[in-house]
Design an enzyme around this catalytic site. Structure first.
Site, PDB file in Angstrom:
ATOM      1  CG  ASP A 204      80.958  25.244  13.098  1.00  0.00           C
ATOM      2  OD1 ASP A 204      81.134  24.272  13.854  1.00  0.00           O
ATOM      3  OD2 ASP A 204      81.333  26.398  13.376  1.00  0.00           O
ATOM      4  CD  GLU A 273      77.906  22.598  16.152  1.00  0.00           C
ATOM      5  OE1 GLU A 273      78.465  22.400  17.244  1.00  0.00           O
ATOM      6  OE2 GLU A 273      78.040  23.669  15.551  1.00  0.00           O
TER       7      GLU A 273
END
Ligand code: GLC
Length: 559
Positions: A204, A273
């Protein structure tokens, strides 16, 4: 390690958003036993791997992207034993399991942040996060001009006068990645889940961990909603330098992770990401000694049209090939308007952050047509593809959710200027006959977000085995992709065809000719070919001509 012939290279990965996938205990919230129960459905659909958004202990201020304990499952989703069982069942079915790792920030309820609060200014406990004195008289102004990606300042002041940085919600304090203990802790967390058998980690905000020295103001600005500007980019931006993102120092962290994983299990993949542009910068994250894949948000945000799509595909292949990494393709996830709705809007690219009932509404027929054309193109591109739960059912965005249900912190932090991401996170309809359309396994607890009326007729039981359904479209495309080895293939542009017809994007992958017509008029192609798959039943192949209706993709085999 090299990136050659690893499982992820051509994998189709299905993103599970656990809160909204399937609720086994009937409390209105999806859970891990719900996921386990539905794994055979995913196997039948024809995907290779699942990626689960976070299910760790969390106060759920950002739907689990605020982690209070990285080694525990939140009771909302089940137990560690449930996670072990889910992983084992997936492996029995031949599915890989990717979990989400959130290293940019913790929850403010994480024991480290609690200790930092208790210990006070100047303490070693505060050094694991980014605490600073404020500017201006009495330090009453934030240390710099950065905004939170969810709106409002990226700094919150404590009663003792210090400020702490949070690029997201105030309940998500950013970690200090200059700190040795922080680095060590995440190596341990990677090891913890690797030993439990996971096959990969989706990282993330992978571009956010390291900030520019001195935390300088950002001189750029992004326009969010009408009249709303923001001093932090939310999405790919070539407006460099951006002091909060994509700092060169971040790569050292991923090299250390890769090296550590190689000693444990070289088959475990790291997936970034990272909302980074241009693609040549993104490619740095997937050099052979770093991560294995990065989400291709340039593809997701590209404008509808032959020229822009051709450019983004070319750049993607070139940049990924330059470092020997598998390209990836993605159209939807839990952060953007579902592409079936996005393509039905007049706007461009990624579009706004969610929709209100008062916003111009998507044209459903156009959205569906374009979504099918885009999906069929995506699944024919060499590399790996990511599917977001429910897109195989053609679920639209919930575009008319009443405000009282909204939970995305972006809605509140922007004072209601942005609807936020709840509309793409609505619970999945499995069975049209059951309460909550089968999301809650027969229980009648209200799902945590309301389902729009049209979800019932789109439930899985209305589509599986039904010719012409969106499910069967995905099912067939995934089967043929596998049979023809498209994911592991190579792309060769059909220059001549594209010169003749500027609205086409056309390439060969192996002996399959893949053509998308982005234009508003049908296009006839002189070719003796057979249709292997089509996004539109109006695609026809006669003796010497294939006709592609407007906004359609076909997979063709010559001869
Ligand atoms: C990523 C996640 C998003 C989350 C944010 C903060 O962008 O995909 O859902 O809100 O990080 O963790």
């Amino acid at each position: 390690m090299t990136n050659q012939t690893r499982w992820w290279q051509d994998a189709v990965v299905y993103q599970i958003y656990p809160r909204s996938f399937a609720d086994a205990n009937g409390d209105g919230m999806g859970d891990i036993p719900g996921v386990t129960a539905k794994l055979p459905y995913l196997k039948d659909l024809g995907v290779d791997a699942v990626w689960l958004s976070p299910f760790y202990r969390s106060p759920q201020a950002d739907a689990g992207y605020d982690v209070a304990n990285y080694r525990e499952v939140d009771p909302l989703f089940g137990s560690l034993a449930d996670a072990d069982e889910m992983i084992a069942r997936a492996h029995e079915l031949g599915l890989k399991v990717i979990v989400d790792l959130v290293p940019n920030h913790t929850s403010d309820e994480h024991e480290w942040f609690q200790a930092a609060l208790a210990a006070g200014p100047g303490s070693p406990e505060r050094e694991r996060y980014i605490f600073r004195e404020g500017k201006g008289p009495g330090g009453s102004e934030p240390p710099n001009n950065w905004d939170s990606i969810f709106g409002g300042p990226a700094w919150t002041r404590l009663a003792d006068g210090q400020w702490y940085l949070h690029l997201f919600d105030s309940k998500q304090p950013d970690l200090n990645w200059e700190h040795e203990e922080v680095r060590q802790e995440f190596l341990d967390i990677l090891e913890f889940w690797t030993r439990r058998g996971v096959d990969g980690f989706r990282i993330d905000v992978a571009h956010g961990l390291v900030k520019a020295p001195g935390l300088p103001d950002w001189e750029g600005k992004v326009i969010m909603a009408e009249g709303a500007e923001r001093n932090t980019p939310d999405g790919p931006t070539a407006q460099n330098p951006v002091p909060m993102f994509d700092q060169d120092g971040v790569h050292e962290i991923y090299r250390a992770w890769r090296a550590h994983l190689d000693t444990l299990s070289p088959e475990v993949a790291l997936i970034a990401e990272a909302w980074v542009e241009p693609l040549s910068r993104l490619a740095l994250y997937v050099r052979p000694d770093e991560m294995q894949q990065a989400f291709n948000f340039s593809y997701l945000t590209a404008d509808w049209g032959a020229a822009s799509m051709r450019t983004v595909i070319t750049d993607s292949l070139e940049s990924m090939n330059s470092v020997g990494a598998a390209p990836t393709w993605v159209l939807s996830n839990h952060d953007v308007i579902r592409h079936i709705s996005r393509f039905g809007l007049a706007g461009k690219g990624r579009g706004q952050n969610g929709l209100f009932a008062s916003d111009p509404q998507p044209d459903a027929a156009r959205g569906r047509r374009r979504a099918k054309a885009a999906t069929l193109q995506m699944l024919a591109l060499p590399g790996s593809a990511y599917i977001y739960q429910g897109e195989e059912l053609g679920l639209p965005e919930h575009t008319r959710m009443p405000d009282e249900f909204r939970q995305d912190p972006a809605f509140e932090r922007t004072g209601g200027a942005e609807a936020g991401r709840d509309g793409c996170r609505v619970p999945i309809p499995w069975d049209s006959q059951q309460p909550a359309a089968g999301f809650s396994f027969g229980a009648d607890a209200a799902p945590w977000l309301p389902q729009p009326e049209e979800y019932r007729e789109l439930a899985a039981d209305q589509q599986v085995g039904v010719p012409g359904s969106m499910y069967e479209f995905y099912h067939a495309a995934l089967r043929i992709r596998r049979e023809l080895g498209l994911g592991g293939g190579e792309l060769a542009w059909e220059e001549e065809l594209m010169q003749q017809h500027p609205d086409l994007v056309a390439f060969e992958n192996g002996d399959v000719l893949v053509v998308t017509n982005y234009g508003a008029e049908p296009v006839g192609i002189r070719a003796r070919a057979r249709v292997v798959a089509a996004s539109d039943s109006a695609v026809t192949a006669a003796a010497e001509e294939v006709v592609l209706p407007a906004e359609a993709t076909a997979w063709l085999r010559r001869g």
